[in-house]
Design an enzyme around this catalytic site. Sequence first.
Site, PDB file in Angstrom:
ATOM      1  N   TYR A 159       0.862  -1.181   0.000  1.00 50.73           N
ATOM      2  CA  TYR A 159       0.000   0.000   0.000  1.00 50.73           C
ATOM      3  C   TYR A 159       0.895   1.227   0.000  1.00 50.73           C
ATOM      4  CZ  TYR A 159      -3.897   3.094   0.930  1.00 50.73           C
ATOM      5  OH  TYR A 159      -4.846   4.086   0.810  1.00 50.73           O
ATOM      6  N   GLN A 196     -11.061  -0.099   0.876  1.00 51.57           N
ATOM      7  CA  GLN A 196     -11.438  -0.957  -0.241  1.00 51.57           C
ATOM      8  C   GLN A 196     -10.211  -1.590  -0.905  1.00 51.57           C
ATOM      9  OE1 GLN A 196     -12.008   2.269   0.019  1.00 51.57           O
ATOM     10  NE2 GLN A 196     -11.634   3.392  -1.880  1.00 51.57           N
ATOM     11  N   ASN A 223      -3.863   5.932   5.906  1.00 51.76           N
ATOM     12  CA  ASN A 223      -4.630   6.764   6.841  1.00 51.76           C
ATOM     13  C   ASN A 223      -5.370   5.899   7.850  1.00 51.76           C
ATOM     14  OD1 ASN A 223      -6.914   5.730   5.552  1.00 51.76           O
ATOM     15  ND2 ASN A 223      -7.268   7.571   4.341  1.00 51.76           N
ATOM     16  N   SER A 276       3.779   9.961  11.633  1.00 56.06           N
ATOM     17  CA  SER A 276       5.232   9.947  11.617  1.00 56.06           C
ATOM     18  C   SER A 276       5.811  10.707  12.798  1.00 56.06           C
ATOM     19  CB  SER A 276       5.736  10.558  10.304  1.00 56.06           C
ATOM     20  OG  SER A 276       7.101  10.302  10.124  1.00 56.06           O
ATOM     21  N   GLN A 288       9.515  16.372   9.620  1.00 61.78           N
ATOM     22  CA  GLN A 288       8.498  15.432  10.086  1.00 61.78           C
ATOM     23  C   GLN A 288       7.142  16.105  10.186  1.00 61.78           C
ATOM     24  OE1 GLN A 288       8.623  11.946  10.666  1.00 61.78           O
ATOM     25  NE2 GLN A 288      10.341  12.517   9.364  1.00 61.78           N
ATOM     26  N   HIS A 308       4.611  16.309   7.205  1.00 59.93           N
ATOM     27  CA  HIS A 308       3.883  15.130   6.741  1.00 59.93           C
ATOM     28  C   HIS A 308       2.387  15.258   6.996  1.00 59.93           C
ATOM     29  CE1 HIS A 308       6.727  12.205   5.243  1.00 59.93           C
ATOM     30  NE2 HIS A 308       7.534  12.406   6.256  1.00 59.93           N
ATOM     31  N   GLU A 346       9.899   6.720  16.209  1.00 59.93           N
ATOM     32  CA  GLU A 346      10.059   6.112  14.893  1.00 59.93           C
ATOM     33  C   GLU A 346      11.449   6.446  14.338  1.00 59.93           C
ATOM     34  OE1 GLU A 346       7.944   6.287  10.462  1.00 59.93           O
ATOM     35  OE2 GLU A 346       7.566   7.858  11.941  1.00 59.93           O
ATOM     36  N   HIS A 347      11.800   7.719  14.358  1.00 57.38           N
ATOM     37  CA  HIS A 347      13.107   8.181  13.909  1.00 57.38           C
ATOM     38  C   HIS A 347      13.815   8.849  15.082  1.00 57.38           C
ATOM     39  CE1 HIS A 347      10.344   8.651  10.384  1.00 57.38           C
ATOM     40  NE2 HIS A 347      11.304   8.002   9.757  1.00 57.38           N
ATOM     41  N   ASP A 366      14.686   8.827   4.523  1.00 57.60           N
ATOM     42  CA  ASP A 366      13.391   8.751   3.857  1.00 57.60           C
ATOM     43  C   ASP A 366      13.528   8.366   2.393  1.00 57.60           C
ATOM     44  OD1 ASP A 366      11.580   9.204   5.844  1.00 57.60           O
ATOM     45  OD2 ASP A 366      11.276  11.334   5.417  1.00 57.60           O
ATOM     46  N   GLU A 378       0.947 -35.293  29.686  1.00 56.19           N
ATOM     47  CA  GLU A 378      -0.120 -34.452  29.144  1.00 56.19           C
ATOM     48  C   GLU A 378      -1.364 -35.266  28.777  1.00 56.19           C
ATOM     49  OE1 GLU A 378       1.543 -32.208  25.918  1.00 56.19           O
ATOM     50  OE2 GLU A 378       2.828 -30.997  27.229  1.00 56.19           O
ATOM     51  N   HIS A 427       0.171 -39.520  21.065  1.00 55.29           N
ATOM     52  CA  HIS A 427       1.489 -38.906  20.974  1.00 55.29           C
ATOM     53  C   HIS A 427       2.541 -39.833  21.570  1.00 55.29           C
ATOM     54  CE1 HIS A 427      -0.689 -35.216  20.094  1.00 55.29           C
ATOM     55  NE2 HIS A 427       0.463 -34.563  19.918  1.00 55.29           N
TER      56      HIS A 427
END
Length: 446
Positions: free
Chosen positions: A136, A201, A224, A247, A269, A272, A337-338, A371, A425, A430
């Site tokens: 994506y 979708q 998103n 981000s 950042q 974004h 994240e960074h 990036d 068990e 087994h």
Amino acid sequence: MTDNMVIKRLDAGQADFTRALDALLDRRMIEDPQTSKTVADILLDVRTRGDAAVVDYSRRFDRFAGNTVSELEVSKAQMQASLDSLDQELADALHTAADRIRSYHERQVQPSWQYEEEDGSVYGQYVVALERVGIYVPGGKANYPSSVLMNAIPARVAGVDEVIAVVPTPYGADAGGEGRLIFAAAAVAGVDRLFTIGGAQAIAALAFGTETIPRVDKITGPGNVYVTAAKKQVFGEVGIDMIAGPSELTVICDGNTDPDWIAMDLFSQAEHDEQAQSILISTDRAFLDKVAASIDRLLPGMERRDIIRTSMQNRGALIYAPDQDAAMKICNQIAPEHLELSVAEPEQWLPKVRHAGAIFLGRYTPEALGDYCAGPCHVLPTSGTARFFSPLGVYDFQKRSSIINCSAAGAARLAPVAEKLAQNEHLQAHALSAAWRIPGRKSGRE
């Protein structure tokens, strides 16, 4: 705060610092019930109606004017034509970035392995690539050809048979502008099929398959809130990489980097998204004042200044820490994240980092290089999930199977152990399955 109240100021020595930092880091991924229901309805609709549902949602959300999903597909020839239409400098930039990403990820490939015990038994691990993955590529406020490279190239290096990309762009393959660059990046990265669809979708189509869009084994890439909710809901039907949030960047600076550089790193950042987070931690109070002044002076000249301002006002901060240990404690609480270690001898700080998606060492390593073209993947854990998630890489596109090949002697040696544990068990079959491999023990034919 600065004169224009662009960004908060926090002091680790203040009594209410922990409360203030917790409030700043309130990154709970709480989904609005209506969003979850809307996504669930879309998933069910696409699962039930396939192409027809994808067409309906594309008309509704993406200004699609066609009648079939085939019209939403960008052919390989169109991808290549988009690449061929770029000016040489831009095409070279795409190829350079792709080469660096490929070179980095080739070092991540995990081979199969085996070892043999004295009795001739062999154990190991068989590593094989996934058959088909869906990537994506986010859109909306901007288009990200770099995300095509960062998702598709590690998959290709891993040996994935087929890479399907989806991107919510309204641009046709023959149009100019950003859409064309997305398609060009797909050509460079070796994407097999690309569909100009987005949102829940698109995730549904990849997870369940439609008449035109094939079902994939795993979906990677951020999006998103609807995309994030959809990925969470289809997990189990398919694999996913991680749950992505806004981000984030945390910079730790000793006060000796150009304050304009640091301000621009924070902007990188913040631009974004309004929910992006930019934080500076420094052991130098005067330096925080200088960065605040740089922010006020540079912000009016930024094209995305309104987004930057909102992001920094709501989620940004300049934090004073009394020493290195305090700065690193705050950083690990953030689990960014960074992380930029804009300090002298950053390698000495590195062992104290416990939680970060990507770490940028030194004054000449802005996050922006990561990036686009440094090489490591820019798909990284956000919202504090760097505590347990890693960057997207080749290993996300490979799966592992255990190898067990017992010799007769090896089976005889292990069987009593398995039999005893199975009896404990209360799993009779087994126990017998193992025991009958022991020479002289009763078999089912006796």
